[in-house]
Design a protein around this motif. Structure first.
Motif, PDB file in Angstrom:
ATOM      1  N   SER A  31       0.856  -1.188   0.000  1.00  0.00           N
ATOM      2  CA  SER A  31       0.000   0.000   0.000  1.00  0.00           C
ATOM      3  C   SER A  31       0.893   1.240   0.000  1.00  0.00           C
ATOM      4  O   SER A  31       2.094   1.155   0.284  1.00  0.00           O
ATOM      5  N   PHE A  32       0.287   2.378  -0.301  1.00  0.00           N
ATOM      6  CA  PHE A  32       1.050   3.626  -0.276  1.00  0.00           C
ATOM      7  C   PHE A  32       1.660   3.858   1.110  1.00  0.00           C
ATOM      8  O   PHE A  32       2.817   4.260   1.226  1.00  0.00           O
ATOM      9  N   ASN A  33       0.888   3.606   2.164  1.00  0.00           N
ATOM     10  CA  ASN A  33       1.386   3.828   3.521  1.00  0.00           C
ATOM     11  C   ASN A  33       2.563   2.917   3.848  1.00  0.00           C
ATOM     12  O   ASN A  33       3.545   3.353   4.460  1.00  0.00           O
ATOM     13  N   GLU A  34       2.460   1.651   3.468  1.00  0.00           N
ATOM     14  CA  GLU A  34       3.568   0.724   3.716  1.00  0.00           C
ATOM     15  C   GLU A  34       4.823   1.203   2.997  1.00  0.00           C
ATOM     16  O   GLU A  34       5.916   1.225   3.567  1.00  0.00           O
ATOM     17  N   TYR A  35       4.639   1.595   1.748  1.00  0.00           N
ATOM     18  CA  TYR A  35       5.756   2.087   0.951  1.00  0.00           C
ATOM     19  C   TYR A  35       6.353   3.353   1.569  1.00  0.00           C
ATOM     20  O   TYR A  35       7.574   3.499   1.648  1.00  0.00           O
ATOM     21  N   ASP A  36       5.506   4.240   2.038  1.00  0.00           N
ATOM     22  CA  ASP A  36       5.966   5.487   2.654  1.00  0.00           C
ATOM     23  C   ASP A  36       6.810   5.203   3.901  1.00  0.00           C
ATOM     24  O   ASP A  36       7.835   5.847   4.133  1.00  0.00           O
ATOM     25  N   TYR A  37       6.394   4.247   4.696  1.00  0.00           N
ATOM     26  CA  TYR A  37       7.183   3.857   5.870  1.00  0.00           C
ATOM     27  C   TYR A  37       8.557   3.346   5.442  1.00  0.00           C
ATOM     28  O   TYR A  37       9.585   3.725   6.012  1.00  0.00           O
ATOM     29  N   LEU A  38       8.574   2.474   4.435  1.00  0.00           N
ATOM     30  CA  LEU A  38       9.857   1.930   3.976  1.00  0.00           C
ATOM     31  C   LEU A  38      10.778   3.030   3.464  1.00  0.00           C
ATOM     32  O   LEU A  38      11.982   3.023   3.756  1.00  0.00           O
ATOM     33  N   ARG A  49      14.661   5.404  15.314  1.00  0.00           N
ATOM     34  CA  ARG A  49      13.844   5.069  16.489  1.00  0.00           C
ATOM     35  C   ARG A  49      12.380   5.107  16.090  1.00  0.00           C
ATOM     36  O   ARG A  49      11.962   5.926  15.287  1.00  0.00           O
ATOM     37  N   LEU A  50      11.607   4.225  16.676  1.00  0.00           N
ATOM     38  CA  LEU A  50      10.178   4.149  16.385  1.00  0.00           C
ATOM     39  C   LEU A  50       9.499   5.495  16.643  1.00  0.00           C
ATOM     40  O   LEU A  50       8.655   5.948  15.855  1.00  0.00           O
ATOM     41  N   THR A  51       9.885   6.169  17.698  1.00  0.00           N
ATOM     42  CA  THR A  51       9.326   7.493  18.026  1.00  0.00           C
ATOM     43  C   THR A  51       9.629   8.498  16.922  1.00  0.00           C
ATOM     44  O   THR A  51       8.765   9.277  16.527  1.00  0.00           O
ATOM     45  N   ASP A  52      10.864   8.466  16.421  1.00  0.00           N
ATOM     46  CA  ASP A  52      11.255   9.393  15.355  1.00  0.00           C
ATOM     47  C   ASP A  52      10.535   9.065  14.043  1.00  0.00           C
ATOM     48  O   ASP A  52      10.176   9.961  13.288  1.00  0.00           O
ATOM     49  N   SER A  60       0.633   8.662  15.029  1.00  0.00           N
ATOM     50  CA  SER A  60       0.823   8.340  16.443  1.00  0.00           C
ATOM     51  C   SER A  60       1.832   7.201  16.584  1.00  0.00           C
ATOM     52  O   SER A  60       2.040   6.424  15.638  1.00  0.00           O
ATOM     53  N   LYS A  61       2.424   7.112  17.751  1.00  0.00           N
ATOM     54  CA  LYS A  61       3.382   6.030  17.982  1.00  0.00           C
ATOM     55  C   LYS A  61       2.706   4.659  17.875  1.00  0.00           C
ATOM     56  O   LYS A  61       3.278   3.745  17.269  1.00  0.00           O
ATOM     57  N   PRO A  62       1.482   4.471  18.430  1.00  0.00           N
ATOM     58  CA  PRO A  62       0.823   3.170  18.258  1.00  0.00           C
ATOM     59  C   PRO A  62       0.577   2.824  16.783  1.00  0.00           C
ATOM     60  O   PRO A  62       0.720   1.675  16.377  1.00  0.00           O
ATOM     61  N   SER A  63       0.236   3.822  15.985  1.00  0.00           N
ATOM     62  CA  SER A  63       0.028   3.592  14.558  1.00  0.00           C
ATOM     63  C   SER A  63       1.331   3.157  13.895  1.00  0.00           C
ATOM     64  O   SER A  63       1.352   2.223  13.089  1.00  0.00           O
ATOM     65  N   ALA A  64       2.425   3.825  14.231  1.00  0.00           N
ATOM     66  CA  ALA A  64       3.740   3.458  13.688  1.00  0.00           C
ATOM     67  C   ALA A  64       4.130   2.052  14.138  1.00  0.00           C
ATOM     68  O   ALA A  64       4.651   1.260  13.345  1.00  0.00           O
ATOM     69  N   LYS A  69       5.102  -3.553  12.758  1.00  0.00           N
ATOM     70  CA  LYS A  69       4.818  -4.983  12.979  1.00  0.00           C
ATOM     71  C   LYS A  69       4.359  -5.644  11.680  1.00  0.00           C
ATOM     72  O   LYS A  69       4.766  -6.761  11.364  1.00  0.00           O
ATOM     73  N   ARG A  70       3.502  -4.956  10.934  1.00  0.00           N
ATOM     74  CA  ARG A  70       3.011  -5.489   9.659  1.00  0.00           C
ATOM     75  C   ARG A  70       4.165  -5.672   8.670  1.00  0.00           C
ATOM     76  O   ARG A  70       4.280  -6.708   8.008  1.00  0.00           O
ATOM     77  N   LEU A  71       5.031  -4.659   8.583  1.00  0.00           N
ATOM     78  CA  LEU A  71       6.174  -4.737   7.673  1.00  0.00           C
ATOM     79  C   LEU A  71       7.178  -5.796   8.130  1.00  0.00           C
ATOM     80  O   LEU A  71       7.827  -6.439   7.303  1.00  0.00           O
TER      81      LEU A  71
END
Length: 137
Positions: A31-38, A49-52, A60-64, A69-71
Motif C-alpha cells: 500500500s502507499f502507507n507501507e511504501y511510505d514507511y519503507l 527510532r520508532l518514536t522518530d 501516532s506512535k501506536p500507529s507506527a 509490525k506489519r512490515l
C-alpha cells in the motif's frame, strides 16, 4: 499552464513509468502507507527510532508500531534494541526491502530522461536547482 496542472502531469508521467516497471518490482503489492514507511526508514542515515519514525510520518506512535509490525511480518523491516534506551526500538530495512528500494533510482532516471528531452542542458540544470530549492523542508 498552471503549476497544479504541471504537477498532475508529472505525477501521471511517473505513474506510467512505474507501471511499466511494476511487473519486476517485488514491492509493487504494498500500500502507499507501507511504501511510505519503507522510504522513510531508507532515508534515515542510521536505524531510526520508532518514536522518530512516527514523528517523521506525522502519525501516532501506536500507529507506527502497528505498521512496523506489519512490515516486519512481511520480512521488510526488523526492530533492533536501542543501545541508548532499553525501552526504545530502532527500525532498519531488511535485504528483502533494501535491494528493490535501491533499484528504484532507475525509474526516476527514466522520468528524468523523459523530462530532459524538451529541455536544454542549462534548462534541465535550472529545473533541478528550482526543485531542490522548492522541496527544502
Amino acid at each position: 499552464m498552471s503549476i497544479e496542472v504541471n504537477l498532475e502531469r508529472m505525477e501521471r508521467l511517473t505513474a506510467k513509468v512505474w507501471r511499466s516497471y511494476s511487473k519486476e518490482d517485488p514491492l509493487s503489492h504494498l500500500s502507499f502507507n507501507e511504501y511510505d514507511y519503507l522510504k522513510t526508514v531508507q532515508a534515515s542515515e542510521e536505524p531510526i527510532r520508532l518514536t522518530d519514525l512516527a514523528r517523521e510520518l506525522e502519525v501516532s506512535k501506536p500507529s507506527a508500531t502497528n505498521m512496523v509490525k506489519r512490515l516486519e511480518k512481511k520480512g521488510l523491516v526488523e526492530r533492533l534494541a536501542c543501545p541508548e534506551d532499553a525501552r526504545a526500538k530502532r527500525v532498519v530495512l531488511t535485504e528483502k526491502a533494501r535491494i528493490p528500494l535501491a533499484s528504484e533510482l532507475e525509474i526516476y532516471s527514466v522520468v528524468a530522461d523523459r523530462l530532459k528531452v524538451n529541455l536544454t542542458d542549462g534548462e534541465f540544470t535550472s529545473l533541478n536547482q528550482l526543485l531542490t530549492k522548492a522541496l527544502e523542508l
